[in-house]
Design a protein around this motif. Structure first.
Motif, short mmCIF file in Angstrom:
data_model
loop_
_atom_site.label_atom_id
_atom_site.label_comp_id
_atom_site.label_asym_id
_atom_site.label_seq_id
_atom_site.Cartn_x
_atom_site.Cartn_y
_atom_site.Cartn_z
N ILE A 117 0.85 -1.19 0.00
CA ILE A 117 0.00 0.00 0.00
C ILE A 117 0.89 1.24 0.00
N ASP A 118 0.51 2.24 -0.76
CA ASP A 118 1.26 3.49 -0.83
C ASP A 118 0.90 4.35 0.38
N THR A 119 1.80 4.41 1.35
CA THR A 119 1.50 5.12 2.60
C THR A 119 1.61 6.64 2.47
N SER A 120 1.99 7.13 1.29
CA SER A 120 1.99 8.57 1.10
C SER A 120 0.57 9.08 0.83
N LYS A 121 -0.35 8.15 0.55
CA LYS A 121 -1.75 8.49 0.31
C LYS A 121 -2.56 8.23 1.57
N PRO A 122 -3.56 9.05 1.83
CA PRO A 122 -4.44 8.75 2.97
C PRO A 122 -5.29 7.52 2.68
N ALA A 123 -5.74 6.87 3.74
CA ALA A 123 -6.59 5.69 3.59
C ALA A 123 -7.84 5.82 4.45
N ILE A 124 -8.90 5.23 3.96
CA ILE A 124 -10.16 5.11 4.68
C ILE A 124 -10.36 3.62 4.95
N VAL A 125 -10.74 3.28 6.17
CA VAL A 125 -10.98 1.89 6.54
C VAL A 125 -12.48 1.65 6.57
N LEU A 126 -12.92 0.58 5.89
CA LEU A 126 -14.32 0.17 5.92
C LEU A 126 -14.40 -1.17 6.65
N ALA A 127 -15.27 -1.24 7.64
CA ALA A 127 -15.44 -2.47 8.41
C ALA A 127 -16.87 -2.51 8.92
N HIS A 128 -17.34 -3.68 9.24
CA HIS A 128 -18.68 -3.79 9.82
C HIS A 128 -18.64 -3.48 11.32
N HIS A 129 -17.74 -4.13 12.05
CA HIS A 129 -17.66 -3.96 13.50
C HIS A 129 -16.79 -2.75 13.86
N SER A 130 -17.15 -2.10 14.94
CA SER A 130 -16.38 -0.96 15.43
C SER A 130 -15.14 -1.44 16.20
N PHE A 131 -14.25 -0.50 16.46
CA PHE A 131 -13.03 -0.81 17.20
C PHE A 131 -13.33 -1.45 18.55
N ASP A 132 -14.36 -0.94 19.23
CA ASP A 132 -14.64 -1.45 20.58
C ASP A 132 -15.22 -2.87 20.58
N CYS A 133 -15.53 -3.41 19.42
CA CYS A 133 -15.94 -4.82 19.33
C CYS A 133 -14.74 -5.75 19.37
N LEU A 134 -13.55 -5.20 19.14
CA LEU A 134 -12.32 -6.00 19.14
C LEU A 134 -11.78 -6.16 20.55
N ALA A 135 -11.02 -7.24 20.75
CA ALA A 135 -10.32 -7.42 22.03
C ALA A 135 -9.37 -6.23 22.22
N GLN A 136 -9.16 -5.83 23.46
CA GLN A 136 -8.39 -4.61 23.75
C GLN A 136 -6.98 -4.65 23.15
#
Length: 168
Positions: A117-136
């Motif tokens: 992935i070209d890290t000089s470009k901004p990225a948008i993350v698409l996911a169904h579950h939110s961050f707080d659904c993940l283990a800490q």
């Protein structure tokens, strides 16, 4: 898509908890992963991954029908020129009630998927579950990895409330 003027490469579909077939095979894979998974490594065995992917086949078929090509994996990115769109599958091990705060994405899988992935470009993350659904611990590893990939925004919808989470 043509009735809305949307190009196929601008169509994004990510799996959620309703896109998995629950059953003994999925439960067995999830139990095995939970016994052996460590966020600092982020690995999921190929056997468990194959079983999980089989239980998301309906999603993969729908993805192909909507997007016109086969799903590239559990996690992948699309280069849209000025920005990248990261497809994240936190529904990988979902399958039971009360699992918020315990899901994982397999950070090693994600790291491999985002290789190049070209890290000089901004990225948008698409996911169904939110961050707080993940283990800490998974949240911390994921946030660090996404920041390294210049992800600025994490968009999700599992809890059916509008939510915006800035990453960087």
């Amino acid at each position: 898509q043509s009735s809305f003027g949307i190009k196929l490469e601008q169509t994004f579909v990510v799996p959620g908890n309703h896109d998995v077939k629950r059953g003994d095979m999925r439960t067995s894979a999830i139990d095995g992963i939970k016994k052996s998974y460590h966020s600092h490594v982020g690995s999921i065995s190929d056997d468990h991954l194959l079983m999980l992917n089989m239980t998301q086949q309906d999603y993969r078929n729908l993805y192909q029908k909507i997007c016109g090509n086969s799903c590239r994996g559990n996690h992948f990115f699309v280069d849209l020129g000025p920005l990248n769109v990261i497809h994240l599958n936190p529904a990988l091990i979902c399958g039971s009630d009360g699992e918020d705060g315990s899901l994982i994405v397999g950070t090693s899988l994600l790291r491999d998927a985002l290789n190049g992935i070209d890290t000089s470009k901004p990225a948008i993350v698409l996911a169904h579950h939110s961050f707080d659904c993940l283990a800490q611990e998974e949240q911390m590893k994921l946030e660090k990895l996404l920041k390294e990939k210049n992800a600025l925004v994490y968009l999700c919808g599992h809890k059916h409330v509008n939510r915006f989470q800035q990453i960087a």
